[in-house]
Design a protein around this motif. Structure first.
Motif, PDB file in Angstrom:
ATOM      1  N   ASN A 150       0.845  -1.185   0.000  1.00  0.00           N
ATOM      2  CA  ASN A 150       0.000   0.000   0.000  1.00  0.00           C
ATOM      3  C   ASN A 150       0.881   1.236   0.000  1.00  0.00           C
ATOM      4  OD1 ASN A 150      -2.294   1.546   0.024  1.00  0.00           O
ATOM      5  ND2 ASN A 150      -3.191   0.538   1.808  1.00  0.00           N
ATOM      6  N   ILE A 151       0.253   2.351  -0.051  1.00  0.00           N
ATOM      7  CA  ILE A 151       0.968   3.615   0.057  1.00  0.00           C
ATOM      8  C   ILE A 151       0.268   4.503   1.068  1.00  0.00           C
ATOM      9  CG2 ILE A 151       1.968   3.615  -2.259  1.00  0.00           C
ATOM     10  CD1 ILE A 151      -0.324   5.328  -3.176  1.00  0.00           C
ATOM     11  N   GLU A 152       1.048   5.380   1.689  1.00  0.00           N
ATOM     12  CA  GLU A 152       0.513   6.339   2.637  1.00  0.00           C
ATOM     13  C   GLU A 152       1.013   7.727   2.281  1.00  0.00           C
ATOM     14  OE1 GLU A 152       1.132   5.450   6.716  1.00  0.00           O
ATOM     15  OE2 GLU A 152       0.099   3.511   6.631  1.00  0.00           O
ATOM     16  N   VAL A 159       5.164  13.998   2.881  1.00  0.00           N
ATOM     17  CA  VAL A 159       5.862  12.726   2.675  1.00  0.00           C
ATOM     18  C   VAL A 159       4.864  11.716   2.131  1.00  0.00           C
ATOM     19  CG1 VAL A 159       7.687  13.031   4.390  1.00  0.00           C
ATOM     20  CG2 VAL A 159       5.480  12.112   5.094  1.00  0.00           C
ATOM     21  N   ALA A 160       5.333  10.851   1.221  1.00  0.00           N
ATOM     22  CA  ALA A 160       4.538   9.752   0.679  1.00  0.00           C
ATOM     23  C   ALA A 160       5.389   8.493   0.742  1.00  0.00           C
ATOM     24  CB  ALA A 160       4.112  10.039  -0.755  1.00  0.00           C
ATOM     25  N   TYR A 161       4.786   7.394   1.217  1.00  0.00           N
ATOM     26  CA  TYR A 161       5.528   6.154   1.434  1.00  0.00           C
ATOM     27  C   TYR A 161       4.877   4.988   0.714  1.00  0.00           C
ATOM     28  CZ  TYR A 161       7.797   8.355   5.490  1.00  0.00           C
ATOM     29  OH  TYR A 161       8.518   9.179   6.312  1.00  0.00           O
ATOM     30  N   LYS A 162       5.685   4.023   0.366  1.00  0.00           N
ATOM     31  CA  LYS A 162       5.221   2.665   0.147  1.00  0.00           C
ATOM     32  C   LYS A 162       5.285   1.968   1.492  1.00  0.00           C
ATOM     33  CE  LYS A 162       6.740   2.196  -4.668  1.00  0.00           C
ATOM     34  NZ  LYS A 162       7.561   1.403  -5.616  1.00  0.00           N
ATOM     35  N   THR A 163       4.198   1.246   1.863  1.00  0.00           N
ATOM     36  CA  THR A 163       4.119   0.620   3.172  1.00  0.00           C
ATOM     37  C   THR A 163       3.785  -0.853   3.040  1.00  0.00           C
ATOM     38  OG1 THR A 163       1.775   1.157   3.408  1.00  0.00           O
ATOM     39  CG2 THR A 163       3.349   2.785   4.216  1.00  0.00           C
ATOM     40  N   ASP A 164       4.079  -1.587   4.120  1.00  0.00           N
ATOM     41  CA  ASP A 164       3.695  -2.992   4.151  1.00  0.00           C
ATOM     42  C   ASP A 164       2.273  -3.107   4.693  1.00  0.00           C
ATOM     43  OD1 ASP A 164       3.820  -2.678   6.886  1.00  0.00           O
ATOM     44  OD2 ASP A 164       5.740  -3.705   7.112  1.00  0.00           O
ATOM     45  N   ALA A 165       1.834  -4.336   4.941  1.00  0.00           N
ATOM     46  CA  ALA A 165       0.456  -4.557   5.356  1.00  0.00           C
ATOM     47  C   ALA A 165       0.157  -3.969   6.727  1.00  0.00           C
ATOM     48  CB  ALA A 165       0.142  -6.057   5.360  1.00  0.00           C
ATOM     49  N   LEU A 179       8.238   1.702   4.012  1.00  0.00           N
ATOM     50  CA  LEU A 179       9.394   0.986   3.459  1.00  0.00           C
ATOM     51  C   LEU A 179      10.305   1.912   2.668  1.00  0.00           C
ATOM     52  CD1 LEU A 179       7.564  -2.262   2.268  1.00  0.00           C
ATOM     53  CD2 LEU A 179       8.705  -1.831   4.463  1.00  0.00           C
ATOM     54  N   GLU A 180       9.720   2.815   1.859  1.00  0.00           N
ATOM     55  CA  GLU A 180      10.503   3.782   1.100  1.00  0.00           C
ATOM     56  C   GLU A 180       9.608   4.943   0.698  1.00  0.00           C
ATOM     57  OE1 GLU A 180      11.635   2.679  -2.882  1.00  0.00           O
ATOM     58  OE2 GLU A 180      10.308   0.944  -2.815  1.00  0.00           O
ATOM     59  N   ARG A 181      10.245   6.095   0.473  1.00  0.00           N
ATOM     60  CA  ARG A 181       9.501   7.278   0.069  1.00  0.00           C
ATOM     61  C   ARG A 181       9.215   7.225  -1.426  1.00  0.00           C
ATOM     62  NH1 ARG A 181      11.881  12.541   3.182  1.00  0.00           N
ATOM     63  NH2 ARG A 181      10.037  13.457   2.179  1.00  0.00           N
ATOM     64  N   ILE A 182       8.089   7.803  -1.805  1.00  0.00           N
ATOM     65  CA  ILE A 182       7.677   7.826  -3.200  1.00  0.00           C
ATOM     66  C   ILE A 182       8.230   9.072  -3.862  1.00  0.00           C
ATOM     67  CG2 ILE A 182       5.689   7.981  -4.726  1.00  0.00           C
ATOM     68  CD1 ILE A 182       4.097   6.419  -2.719  1.00  0.00           C
ATOM     69  N   VAL A 183       8.760   8.890  -5.049  1.00  0.00           N
ATOM     70  CA  VAL A 183       9.320  10.011  -5.803  1.00  0.00           C
ATOM     71  C   VAL A 183       8.180  10.802  -6.431  1.00  0.00           C
ATOM     72  CG1 VAL A 183      11.461   8.788  -6.265  1.00  0.00           C
ATOM     73  CG2 VAL A 183       9.561   8.568  -7.852  1.00  0.00           C
ATOM     74  N   VAL A 232      -5.702  15.288  -2.722  1.00  0.00           N
ATOM     75  CA  VAL A 232      -4.470  14.883  -3.401  1.00  0.00           C
ATOM     76  C   VAL A 232      -4.519  13.370  -3.581  1.00  0.00           C
ATOM     77  CG1 VAL A 232      -1.957  14.914  -3.326  1.00  0.00           C
ATOM     78  CG2 VAL A 232      -3.259  16.792  -2.308  1.00  0.00           C
ATOM     79  N   ALA A 233      -4.311  12.892  -4.780  1.00  0.00           N
ATOM     80  CA  ALA A 233      -4.320  11.456  -5.069  1.00  0.00           C
ATOM     81  C   ALA A 233      -2.900  10.991  -5.350  1.00  0.00           C
ATOM     82  CB  ALA A 233      -5.212  11.161  -6.266  1.00  0.00           C
ATOM     83  N   VAL A 234      -2.498   9.913  -4.678  1.00  0.00           N
ATOM     84  CA  VAL A 234      -1.180   9.329  -4.882  1.00  0.00           C
ATOM     85  C   VAL A 234      -1.372   7.958  -5.526  1.00  0.00           C
ATOM     86  CG1 VAL A 234       0.952   8.607  -3.774  1.00  0.00           C
ATOM     87  CG2 VAL A 234      -0.306  10.560  -2.876  1.00  0.00           C
ATOM     88  N   LEU A 235      -0.769   7.768  -6.677  1.00  0.00           N
ATOM     89  CA  LEU A 235      -0.926   6.528  -7.434  1.00  0.00           C
ATOM     90  C   LEU A 235       0.422   5.846  -7.596  1.00  0.00           C
ATOM     91  CD1 LEU A 235      -3.177   7.972 -10.290  1.00  0.00           C
ATOM     92  CD2 LEU A 235      -3.935   6.925  -8.157  1.00  0.00           C
ATOM     93  N   SER A 236       0.415   4.529  -7.462  1.00  0.00           N
ATOM     94  CA  SER A 236       1.622   3.742  -7.727  1.00  0.00           C
ATOM     95  C   SER A 236       1.196   2.306  -7.976  1.00  0.00           C
ATOM     96  CB  SER A 236       2.602   3.825  -6.552  1.00  0.00           C
ATOM     97  OG  SER A 236       2.158   3.009  -5.488  1.00  0.00           O
TER      98      SER A 236
END
Length: 947
Positions: A570-572, A588-594, A599-603, A632-636
């Motif tokens: 997921n992402i936060e 800040v925007a992240y990729k996250t686990d369950a 886990l890492e920041r989104i570019v 604001v929508a964050v897509l990945s």
């Protein structure tokens, strides 16, 4: 990287007093001479709620209203070993927020405090990092609320962020429970594994605790809910004829409504005295089922016969599996005041004294039903004697009983024939039925009454209620377990829950164990399962996010997603809760686990938004251009998320001051723009050129006469844009300034008659007027009196022209200055002197007091001094000159001079001195003085008018 999450609230690790003391020491070191820092109402501090150790972040201090002075915020971290922030941050005047740097050093939780003028604000964060060492236990139960007794739970070993981590050796777990919960005393997590199962047996609510020396303690609360089901048991007739029969009815109610489980329920019936009543009709043979009789509840009701035998009383009891028990009393034979008499009916009724029924009794059971019930009618003889009431049950006599009810939609037989049905028996006299049963079909809902009556008989009534049945719904629930990718492991606990979410026994719902159909992409997952126990364990291998659907016929299916905890799922997106429109702020925007662990920041390329949001190329900042709630929508590839932020403007005030709405053609016309906020950007629109002269000062030089507007657009990031418009007229006009002054420098306020182009100007000097060029006519007062001072017009100067008359006519085509000069006329009053009179201010005055003769010119009156107040010259000097600056009142004072007289009398006195010889000078002096005193009064004196 792998990180974790704490499943408890974040608290300040260090003592609050230590933090506050730290801030107090900073505040006490502040320069006391600094001005007040804050005129805003409040402020907030925002930092990301989650951070990754070793990375740099930024926080923000946000003012609700801008301050008019620099705002110095002092910052402090509750744990400097985890998080570092600068000592302070300064927000310049008229700015809304400030951004400060944050450096993460290690994992842990920390709080950032901000202080301003004694007010505190704070924001907390959790810093994550990789950690693969087990440090805690977690206990997982399928649900905390259960109606069932059996429960399968799990114990997991985790790192401090909540991720499952295998143990290095077999780890024994000690189990303790409350008294109403049974569990093994110990369980073991095998080496290389991170969980073990823990079966529980719940007889009531309680707490289960698991502990290990190295992994601490974990607990789980279990609440046992008992069904609020009431067992109803009724016997009718409850006063029965011996050697006859009654009916029993058993039903269930839940929350006051008919309860009809979708399965059969076993019931056991007993009679406390089988000599009075039993469940078999063979009176000579004793069977076990005479004492304990079994039946089943189907569709919510169980009913049958109770065979009566001898006079007496008995208690009929019913035990319903899984729900409890109920009982009812049965009296066989006559009763007096509802108590068994112990006498046979023949004691009251015989051939000689026949008993005819005079009473009808009616019963309706169940007393609450949803569709259909039963009515029972019996005949009785009532004898009232000596304050007692004896009720005697009688055989059915073939008479007709009339039935009626207030339920308009209730269906039933309106007439009942009391047929004396024979009850077969063995070795005894054959019994006869006392009561007749009939069916009742409910119509509509509500509380109703049914009445039974016969000719000459006391009627009987019974109450019943028709209500909708209690209807519960059931669902398949699955409690997921923490899992890692690529391992064959238990994935979840499946159970059935009712509408309240409580876990139930499948056997209480289904007559046979239901089959569960499973559709899933999970490896090694079976396609079907038999739901043979309270909990079913799902097992398989998962390498990525997988979907699973479980369904049972008659119950809604359940769909879940199963995700390994060690992959991004997921992402936060974290934003400050509110920002100012147009101002840059961090995010800040992240990729996250369950578990939601970053886990890492989104570019920035992974981010998309709707209109009204701008992202900085650095990927660290953004701004909004719209007021209100912006999404604001964050897509990945790992998911999508929408985050809303509240944006608002602060208000600023802008004022345009032009002094006049008439601007002069060909000249610089000044206007000023002022705002209560600094660094405001102004966009000025005009048909004529606008030149900035200074800070907030502008000029316009119109080239022609006409009406025109000047519009000022004021804007600054964070503030609501506003505009102000000046409506102006450009004309060829001149400025005329007129003053009147005395030659003593006094400004005079005169009221001249002043006309320009037949336009009369009625103003007192000094004044400045703007008029069209043209002819001027003016008349000034020739004299002016001000505070007892007299001024006389001397001249009028207009530019380089001078006029001495008080009336002037001329033509003005340029800006002109008119100066009227008045002479101050002063009075010099000199008594007994020459030189007095009227003088102009600043002129030179000379006063002289000449000598005067007296006594045939033998005595003179000579100047001695001047008398008067505030004399502008030396009062001892004669023939004085001074500059006239004020009115003068002076009097010359004279004294007598005897010089000439003494010369006349000097000879005679000398002879006297010669004749009288004396040895001292003083004696001669006294002699001369005495002679003069005798001589002088005899001299005649002249009058003052003659001098």
């Amino acid at each position: 990287m792998r990180t974790g999450i704490f499943l408890f609230f974040i608290y300040i690790i260090i003592s609050p007093l230590q933090v506050f003391g730290q801030l107090d020491s900073i505040l006490n070191a502040t320069n006391p001479n600094l001005p007040s820092q804050q005129d805003a109402s409040s402020f907030t501090i925002w930092i990301p709620g989650k951070m990754i150790s070793g990375q740099d972040y930024e926080g923000m201090v946000l003012l609700d209203k801008p301050a008019n002075q620099p705002s110095i915020f002092y910052l402090s971290s509750s744990d400097k070993s985890t998080l570092q922030v600068p000592l302070s941050i300064t927000i310049p005047p008229s700015e809304n927020h400030g951004i400060f740097a944050i450096k993460t050093l290690k994992d842990g939780n920390a709080t950032v405090f901000g202080a301003l003028n004694g007010n505190l604000a704070q924001s907390a964060t959790l810093v994550y990092t990789s950690n693969s060492q087990p440090s805690q236990l977690q206990m997982i139960v399928p649900t905390s609320t259960t109606r069932a007794q059996d429960m399968q739970s799990y114990v997991f070993s985790e790192d401090k962020f909540g991720l499952p981590v295998p143990v290095d050796a077999d780890t024994e777990i000690t189990v303790t429970t409350s008294s109403m919960i049974t569990a093994p005393q110990t369980v073991t997590i095998p080496k290389g594994q991170y969980y073990t199962t823990l079966p529980l047996f719940t007889k009531g609510s309680g707490v289960v605790s698991v502990s290990s020396d190295s992994l601490g303690v974990a607990t789980a609360n279990v609440t046992k809910i008992n069904d609020n089901v009431t067992i109803k048991l009724a016997i009718a007739p409850d006063t029965a004829l011996p050697n006859s029969l009654s009916y029993y009815y058993i039903w269930l109610e839940k929350n006051g409504l008919p309860f009809k489980p979708p399965y059969t329920i076993h019931v056991s019936l007993t009679s406390s005295d089988t000599n009075v009543a039993r469940f078999g009709n063979n009176y000579d043979v004793t069977h076990f089922n005479d004492i304990l009789y079994s039946t089943t509840i189907r569709n919510g009701v169980a009913k049958g016969f109770v065979y009566t035998r001898n006079v007496g009383s008995t208690v009929i009891s019913a035990s319903v599996d899984g729900f409890g028990a109920a009982s009812a009393n049965l009296i066989v034979g006559p009763t007096t005041n509802n108590q068994v008499t112990g006498q046979n009916i023949t004691s009251y009724c015989s051939v000689l004294v026949s008993c005819k029924p005079n009473m009808v009794k009616i019963w309706t059971y169940p007393t609450t039903f949803d569709d259909s019930g039963y009515g029972i009618v019996g005949l009785y003889r009532q004898i009232n004697q000596s304050g007692t009431s004896t009720i005697i049950p009688l055989e059915a006599d073939g008479s007709t009983v009339q039935l009626s009810s207030n339920g308009p939609d209730t269906n039933y037989d309106k007439q009942i024939s009391m047929i004396p049905t024979r009850i077969p028996g063995s070795n005894e006299e054959t019994g006869v039925a006392q009561a007749v049963e009939f069916a009742i079909q409910g119509g509509g809902t509500g509380n109703f009454t049914m009445t039974a009556s016969g000719p000459g008989e006391i009627p009987g009534t019974a109450n019943f209620a028709v209500l909708p049945r209690y209807d519960d719904s059931y669902n398949i629930k699955i409690t997921l377990l923490p899992i890692n990718a690529g391992i064959n492991q238990d994935l979840g606990i499946m159970y059935i829950a009712d509408s309240t979410g409580a876990m139930v026994e499948p056997s209480n719902i289904f007559a046979e164990p239901p089959k569960v159909d499973i559709k899933s992409t999970v490896q090694n997952m079976p396609k079907t399962l038999d739901f043979t126990s309270t909990n079913m364990i799902l097992n398989g291998i998962i390498t990525k996010k997988s979907e699973m659907v479980a369904s049972i016929q008659g119950i809604p299916s359940s769909a879940i997603s199963i995700v390994p905890l060690d992959v991004a799922t997921n992402i936060e997106f974290e934003l400050p809760p509110k920002v100012h429109v147009g101002e840059k702020f961090p995010y800040v925007a992240y990729k996250t686990d369950a578990f939601g662990i970053p886990l890492e920041r989104i570019v920035p390329s992974d981010v998309s938004t709707i209109t009204g949001v701008n992202f900085d190329p650095s990927g660290r900042y953004m701004s909004v251009t719209q007021e209100g709630r912006v999404t604001v929508a964050v897509l990945s590839e790992d998911g999508a998320i929408k985050q809303s932020i509240n944006s608002f403007y602060n208000d600023m005030n802008v004022n345009i001051d032009a002094n006049s709405t008439i601007f002069k053609v060909g000249k610089d016309n000044i206007f000023n723009i002022k705002s209560d906020i600094s660094n405001v950007v102004y966009d000025i629109r005009s048909i004529f050129p606008v030149i900035k002269k200074g800070d907030g000062e502008y000029s316009i030089t119109p080239s022609r006469e006409q009406n025109f507007d000047v519009t000022v657009f004021a804007h600054k990031d964070g503030f609501r844009p506003i505009s102000e418009t000046l409506h102006l007229v450009s004309k060829k006009i001149i400025d005329i300034t007129m003053i009147a002054k005395g030659n003593d420098g006094t400004q005079l306020h005169i009221s001249p008659t002043f006309t320009v182009n037949n336009y009369s100007i009625a103003q007192n000097t000094p004044f400045t007027v703007s008029v069209n060029a043209g002819n001027i006519d003016m008349e000034l007062p020739p004299k002016v009196i001000l505070q007892n001072k007299n001024y006389v017009l001397d001249r009028i100067n207009i530019g380089d022209q001078s006029y001495t008359e008080n009336k002037v006519q001329t033509y003005l085509e340029d800006d002109s200055s008119i100066i009227a000069t008045y002479d101050l006329v002063l009075s010099v009053n000199a008594t007994d002197a020459i030189g007095g009179g009227f003088y102009s201010y600043g002129s030179t005055v000379t006063l002289d007091a000449p000598e005067k003769w007296q006594a045939s010119f033998l005595v003179r009156q000579v100047f001695d001094h001047w008398e008067g107040s505030n004399l502008p010259f030396d009062s001892k000097a004669n023939n004085v000159s001074f500059t006239a600056k004020d009115n003068v009142f002076a009097t010359a004072i004279y004294r007598p001079d005897y010089t000439y007289l003494m010369l006349v009398i000097a000879g005679p006195i000398t002879g006297i001195f010669a004749m009288k010889k004396r040895s001292t000078i003083s004696w001669y002096a006294r002699e001369i003085n005495d002679k003069l005193e005798k001589f002088i009064p005899k001299l005649p004196a002249k009058k003052k008018t003659e001098l």
